[in-house]
Design a protein around this motif. Structure first.
Motif, PDB file in Angstrom:
ATOM      1  N   THR A  22      16.262 -22.202  20.545  1.00 45.23           N
ATOM      2  CA  THR A  22      15.981 -21.036  21.390  1.00 45.23           C
ATOM      3  C   THR A  22      17.153 -20.714  22.310  1.00 45.23           C
ATOM      4  O   THR A  22      17.905 -21.591  22.708  1.00 45.23           O
ATOM      5  CB  THR A  22      14.736 -21.240  22.278  1.00 45.23           C
ATOM      6  OG1 THR A  22      14.829 -22.524  22.841  1.00 45.23           O
ATOM      7  CG2 THR A  22      13.466 -21.091  21.519  1.00 45.23           C
ATOM      8  N   SER A  28       9.185 -17.922  21.322  1.00 44.49           N
ATOM      9  CA  SER A  28      10.502 -18.012  20.689  1.00 44.49           C
ATOM     10  C   SER A  28      10.695 -19.382  20.067  1.00 44.49           C
ATOM     11  O   SER A  28      11.163 -19.504  18.932  1.00 44.49           O
ATOM     12  CB  SER A  28      11.613 -17.814  21.714  1.00 44.49           C
ATOM     13  OG  SER A  28      11.758 -16.480  22.010  1.00 44.49           O
ATOM     14  N   ALA A  63       8.781 -19.529  17.004  1.00 48.27           N
ATOM     15  CA  ALA A  63       9.368 -18.699  15.944  1.00 48.27           C
ATOM     16  C   ALA A  63      10.557 -19.407  15.298  1.00 48.27           C
ATOM     17  O   ALA A  63      10.647 -19.478  14.069  1.00 48.27           O
ATOM     18  CB  ALA A  63       9.814 -17.362  16.528  1.00 48.27           C
ATOM     19  N   TYR A  64      11.452 -19.949  16.111  1.00 50.22           N
ATOM     20  CA  TYR A  64      12.605 -20.645  15.534  1.00 50.22           C
ATOM     21  C   TYR A  64      12.167 -21.906  14.784  1.00 50.22           C
ATOM     22  O   TYR A  64      12.727 -22.238  13.744  1.00 50.22           O
ATOM     23  CB  TYR A  64      13.623 -20.987  16.621  1.00 50.22           C
ATOM     24  CG  TYR A  64      14.418 -19.774  17.061  1.00 50.22           C
ATOM     25  CD1 TYR A  64      15.392 -19.236  16.235  1.00 50.22           C
ATOM     26  CD2 TYR A  64      14.172 -19.155  18.277  1.00 50.22           C
ATOM     27  CE1 TYR A  64      16.111 -18.120  16.621  1.00 50.22           C
ATOM     28  CE2 TYR A  64      14.876 -18.037  18.679  1.00 50.22           C
ATOM     29  CZ  TYR A  64      15.851 -17.520  17.850  1.00 50.22           C
ATOM     30  OH  TYR A  64      16.551 -16.413  18.224  1.00 50.22           O
ATOM     31  N   SER A  86       6.729 -10.990  14.586  1.00 55.13           N
ATOM     32  CA  SER A  86       7.424  -9.729  14.335  1.00 55.13           C
ATOM     33  C   SER A  86       7.721  -9.007  15.657  1.00 55.13           C
ATOM     34  O   SER A  86       8.860  -8.629  15.942  1.00 55.13           O
ATOM     35  CB  SER A  86       6.540  -8.860  13.428  1.00 55.13           C
ATOM     36  OG  SER A  86       7.105  -7.603  13.255  1.00 55.13           O
ATOM     37  N   PHE A  96      10.359 -10.632  17.997  1.00 55.86           N
ATOM     38  CA  PHE A  96      11.767 -10.323  17.743  1.00 55.86           C
ATOM     39  C   PHE A  96      12.107  -8.892  18.152  1.00 55.86           C
ATOM     40  O   PHE A  96      13.225  -8.633  18.584  1.00 55.86           O
ATOM     41  CB  PHE A  96      12.129 -10.616  16.285  1.00 55.86           C
ATOM     42  CG  PHE A  96      12.317 -12.089  16.048  1.00 55.86           C
ATOM     43  CD1 PHE A  96      13.442 -12.744  16.536  1.00 55.86           C
ATOM     44  CD2 PHE A  96      11.346 -12.844  15.412  1.00 55.86           C
ATOM     45  CE1 PHE A  96      13.607 -14.110  16.374  1.00 55.86           C
ATOM     46  CE2 PHE A  96      11.498 -14.210  15.241  1.00 55.86           C
ATOM     47  CZ  PHE A  96      12.632 -14.849  15.723  1.00 55.86           C
ATOM     48  N   TYR A  97      11.143  -7.975  18.042  1.00 55.37           N
ATOM     49  CA  TYR A  97      11.403  -6.622  18.559  1.00 55.37           C
ATOM     50  C   TYR A  97      11.595  -6.679  20.081  1.00 55.37           C
ATOM     51  O   TYR A  97      12.453  -6.002  20.635  1.00 55.37           O
ATOM     52  CB  TYR A  97      10.262  -5.667  18.208  1.00 55.37           C
ATOM     53  CG  TYR A  97      10.333  -5.166  16.783  1.00 55.37           C
ATOM     54  CD1 TYR A  97      11.500  -4.593  16.286  1.00 55.37           C
ATOM     55  CD2 TYR A  97       9.231  -5.254  15.932  1.00 55.37           C
ATOM     56  CE1 TYR A  97      11.567  -4.144  14.971  1.00 55.37           C
ATOM     57  CE2 TYR A  97       9.301  -4.801  14.625  1.00 55.37           C
ATOM     58  CZ  TYR A  97      10.465  -4.251  14.148  1.00 55.37           C
ATOM     59  OH  TYR A  97      10.534  -3.806  12.861  1.00 55.37           O
ATOM     60  N   LYS A 118      12.716  -9.201  21.767  1.00 56.52           N
ATOM     61  CA  LYS A 118      14.012  -9.817  22.040  1.00 56.52           C
ATOM     62  C   LYS A 118      15.152  -8.826  21.761  1.00 56.52           C
ATOM     63  O   LYS A 118      16.166  -8.822  22.471  1.00 56.52           O
ATOM     64  CB  LYS A 118      14.168 -11.087  21.191  1.00 56.52           C
ATOM     65  CG  LYS A 118      13.325 -12.258  21.724  1.00 56.52           C
ATOM     66  CD  LYS A 118      13.156 -13.353  20.707  1.00 56.52           C
ATOM     67  CE  LYS A 118      14.316 -14.288  20.657  1.00 56.52           C
ATOM     68  NZ  LYS A 118      14.384 -15.238  21.775  1.00 56.52           N
ATOM     69  N   ALA A 123      14.019 -10.403  12.779  1.00 57.27           N
ATOM     70  CA  ALA A 123      14.605 -11.663  13.262  1.00 57.27           C
ATOM     71  C   ALA A 123      16.089 -11.728  12.933  1.00 57.27           C
ATOM     72  O   ALA A 123      16.904 -12.111  13.782  1.00 57.27           O
ATOM     73  CB  ALA A 123      13.869 -12.854  12.646  1.00 57.27           C
ATOM     74  N   TYR A 142      18.001  -9.400  15.120  1.00 57.94           N
ATOM     75  CA  TYR A 142      18.209  -9.976  16.448  1.00 57.94           C
ATOM     76  C   TYR A 142      19.304 -11.037  16.418  1.00 57.94           C
ATOM     77  O   TYR A 142      20.194 -11.055  17.279  1.00 57.94           O
ATOM     78  CB  TYR A 142      16.905 -10.599  16.976  1.00 57.94           C
ATOM     79  CG  TYR A 142      17.129 -11.382  18.242  1.00 57.94           C
ATOM     80  CD1 TYR A 142      17.345 -10.726  19.448  1.00 57.94           C
ATOM     81  CD2 TYR A 142      17.193 -12.770  18.228  1.00 57.94           C
ATOM     82  CE1 TYR A 142      17.599 -11.434  20.611  1.00 57.94           C
ATOM     83  CE2 TYR A 142      17.449 -13.486  19.379  1.00 57.94           C
ATOM     84  CZ  TYR A 142      17.649 -12.809  20.567  1.00 57.94           C
ATOM     85  OH  TYR A 142      17.918 -13.506  21.714  1.00 57.94           O
ATOM     86  N   GLN A 143      19.258 -11.907  15.404  1.00 62.46           N
ATOM     87  CA  GLN A 143      20.236 -12.992  15.352  1.00 62.46           C
ATOM     88  C   GLN A 143      21.649 -12.436  15.157  1.00 62.46           C
ATOM     89  O   GLN A 143      22.614 -12.931  15.736  1.00 62.46           O
ATOM     90  CB  GLN A 143      19.864 -13.965  14.218  1.00 62.46           C
ATOM     91  CG  GLN A 143      20.618 -15.280  14.264  1.00 62.46           C
ATOM     92  CD  GLN A 143      20.427 -16.024  15.584  1.00 62.46           C
ATOM     93  OE1 GLN A 143      19.380 -15.908  16.223  1.00 62.46           O
ATOM     94  NE2 GLN A 143      21.449 -16.749  16.005  1.00 62.46           N
TER      95      GLN A 143
END
Lengths: 347, 251
Positions: free
Chosen positions: A24, A37, A40-41, A206, A209-210, A212, A267, A270-271
């Motif tokens: 994270t 987060s 999610a990761y 989902s 990530f939006y 973030k 995702a 974002y990354q």
């Protein structure tokens, strides 16, 4: 749902979250978002581990139990290791508290949250029949009942001697085997996991990530709230011809290709934004893990993650960030490898 | 209103305008937001381009070119447009008004994902059961599983699609595979599928395949006009009637 399944689910969520803490970032201040987060990761890590384990095991025609035990051991070990190494951060996640300041921003966040809760509730309370399920859910069932992986025709239940037809596509993306393992661990039928348990969880990821992405794009909390609300509204009203990213997210997110549309693409976006700002090794390795996880879900996961990362690679070259090229190669390596597996098997 | 602005896999006119506007606004920004500009242009140059479209469709394994459109960042960019506009003011009420205005625009010009083209609801609520499968399929499957641990059945195409989602213990002659997704259907499959899809199936033909392929149960609608004589003559005995389906055992 029996109590034992809920307890198993909580243990699983805790383990996945522990793993995810290692990946994270600290962009999002709210503890709830940090917690999500980490989960999610951790989920991406689990998908990546499954992809790396399941593909060779499926090709070697190993028994399903080998996948079950090996994945549980590796994920359990990773969770323990991560907990030991990041103990302080894990403890911070569990004790942080925050106060809400009631203002317009929170009203917008509140409306967005209400809309997302409605969408999650639709998955929990409603039913949507899709013919594609007859393959994946039956494959998960067959793995549990017969202990083999993709060696039964999911349509009939009859044994097959080779990876025929659509089965050959699933070798490179054995998502049904992941779901079979999860349903064993949670002690619920695969069909319940697919249709009821997984969809709201994935939808939450989902939107996480939006959110973030919004945090990366906007500094002001009001702008972040507007962005977040708009993603929820657009997702619900961007049906198109029924094949848009939004449709797949809200109608059948339990299917591998829809996870790609709903979770993987935001995702990865974002990354890539993180790498755009700072091409650190940690960011690139996280991208590699995400790409590998995307390969588990579907052939589209393999392809679209490669396209997205590859396009970003063109940008890296244009910006003369040559030092990052080896990390770019590491990131697309899973996609290239599993695309080859796909072509070798599916022709 | 959505009819006026059209709708496709690229979204309707409003979404397209919002997307292009957001990209143009981002062109003038430097820093973190420029991220979306370069990949968007590259995406259009390399992937979403009529010349390359054919290349992608012909050389790659997917026949579903439309899925590539998923990676166009339409949702984040359309969502970013009102947020970027609201940055121009400090007044929170105006910011809220902008948000409400855009939300209404997207709602009234867009098409609700939960509605089908004919206005039908894409989700049936409340669900028939926790499995989210038709209840009659579950009832039939349970009835079969009550008799045997691994029942082998020939089932009507209407439930063949769902019965193995409920339980992997049940084997059937065909399900969705009648369309050849895994294996091309053989003569037996075509023959039985044809008979069960007809109003008056030839039970002798069905029985012949069932005996040879070792299927014990036959599941057909209870309103199908099948003379009892014919059933008896061909060795089918009514085991149970559940949720509008007759389950016969081949004796």
């Amino acid at each position: 749902m029996p109590i034992i399944s809920i307890i198993s689910g909580l243990i699983l969520i805790a383990a996945v979250t522990c793993v995810g803490v290692a990946f994270t970032d600290d962009i999002d201040g709210h503890p709830a978002v940090k917690l999500c987060s980490a989960f999610a990761y951790g989920q991406f890590f689990v998908w990546a581990v499954f992809e790396l384990l399941a593909v060779p095991l499926v090709m070697l025609r190993a028994p399903f139990t080998v996948l079950v035990y090996s994945s549980v051991i590796i994920i359990g070990a990773a969770a323990c290791l991560s907990f030991i190494r990041n103990k302080k951060r894990v403890m911070e996640l569990s004790v942080q508290k925050t106060g809400l300041r009631p203002d317009v921003t929170w009203l917008l966040f509140g409306i967005a949250a209400a809309l997302i809760l409605f969408q999650m509730a639709t998955y929990i309370l409603g039913m949507h029949l899709d013919e594609d399920d007859s393959r994946w859910i039956a494959e998960s069932n067959d793995a549990i009942v017969y202990g083999t992986m993709f060696l039964r025709n999911p349509a009939t239940g009859e044994p097959v001697n080779a990876f025929l037809g659509e089965l050959s596509k699933d070798i490179a993306s054995p998502y049904p085997m992941y779901m079979a393992v999860m349903s064993l661990l949670l002690m619920i039928r695969p069909v319940v996991l697919y249709h009821t348990v997984i969809p709201p969880t994935l939808l939450l990821l989902s939107y996480l990530f939006y959110y973030k992405i919004g945090c990366r794009l906007f500094r002001g909390s009001a702008e972040r709230a507007i962005f977040f609300l708009m993603t929820a509204v657009i997702t619900q009203f961007f049906r198109g011809e029924g094949y848009t990213q939004a449709s797949f997210s809200l109608l059948r997110i339990w299917q591998g290709k829809a996870v790609v549309a709903g979770v993987i693409i935001p995702a990865l976006t974002y990354q890539l934004m993180c790498i755009y700002r700072e091409g650190s090794i940690r960011n690139w390795l996280t991208l590699a893990m995400m790409d590998c996880g995307a390969c588990l879900l579907s052939g589209m996961g393999i392809l679209l993650s490669a396209i997205l990362t590859g396009l970003f690679g063109l940008y890296i070259v244009c910006r003369k960030r040559y030092r990052e090229l080896p990390w770019l190669a590491v990131s697309v390596a899973p996609s290239v490898l599993f695309e080859l597996v796909y072509y070798i098997n599916a022709g | 209103m959505s009819g006026i602005v059209g709708d496709s896999s690229y979204g309707n006119l409003i979404f397209q305008i919002a997307f292009v506007s957001a990209v143009l606004m981002l062109v003038f920004f430097k820093g973190r937001r420029a991220f979306f500009v370069i990949p968007s242009f590259l995406l259009f140059a390399v992937i979403i381009n009529p010349v390359f479209k054919n290349l992608w469709e012909n050389t790659l394994h997917f026949n579903y070119y439309w899925r590539v459109l998923w990676i166009v960042p339409v949702i984040p960019l359309c969502a970013a447009l009102p947020a970027m506009i609201s940055e121009r003011t400090e007044n929170k009420m105006i910011k809220t008004a902008i948000a409400v205005l855009f939300a209404l625009l997207f709602i009234f010009t867009g098409m609700n994902v939960y509605r089908g083209y004919d206005g039908s609801r894409m989700f049936r609520t409340p669900a028939d059961n926790v499995y989210k499968l038709p209840q009659d399929t579950i009832d039939v499957a349970d009835a079969l599983l009550d008799k045997e641990e691994h029942p082998r059945a020939v089932v009507d195409p209407a439930i063949g699609m769902y019965i193995r989602q409920y339980s992997g213990n049940i084997s059937i002659l065909y399900g969705r595979d009648v369309l050849g997704y895994i294996m091309p259907p053989d003569d037996d499959t075509w023959s039985v599928y044809g008979q069960l899809s007809s109003e008056a199936p030839d039970l002798a033909a069905v029985r012949e395949v069932m005996e040879r392929r070792e299927y014990r149960y036959l599941v057909i609608r209870d309103d199908k006009a099948i003379p009892a004589e014919g059933l008896k003559q061909n060795g089918f005995e009514l085991m149970q009637t559940v949720s509008g389906w007759n389950i016969y055992t081949l004796t």
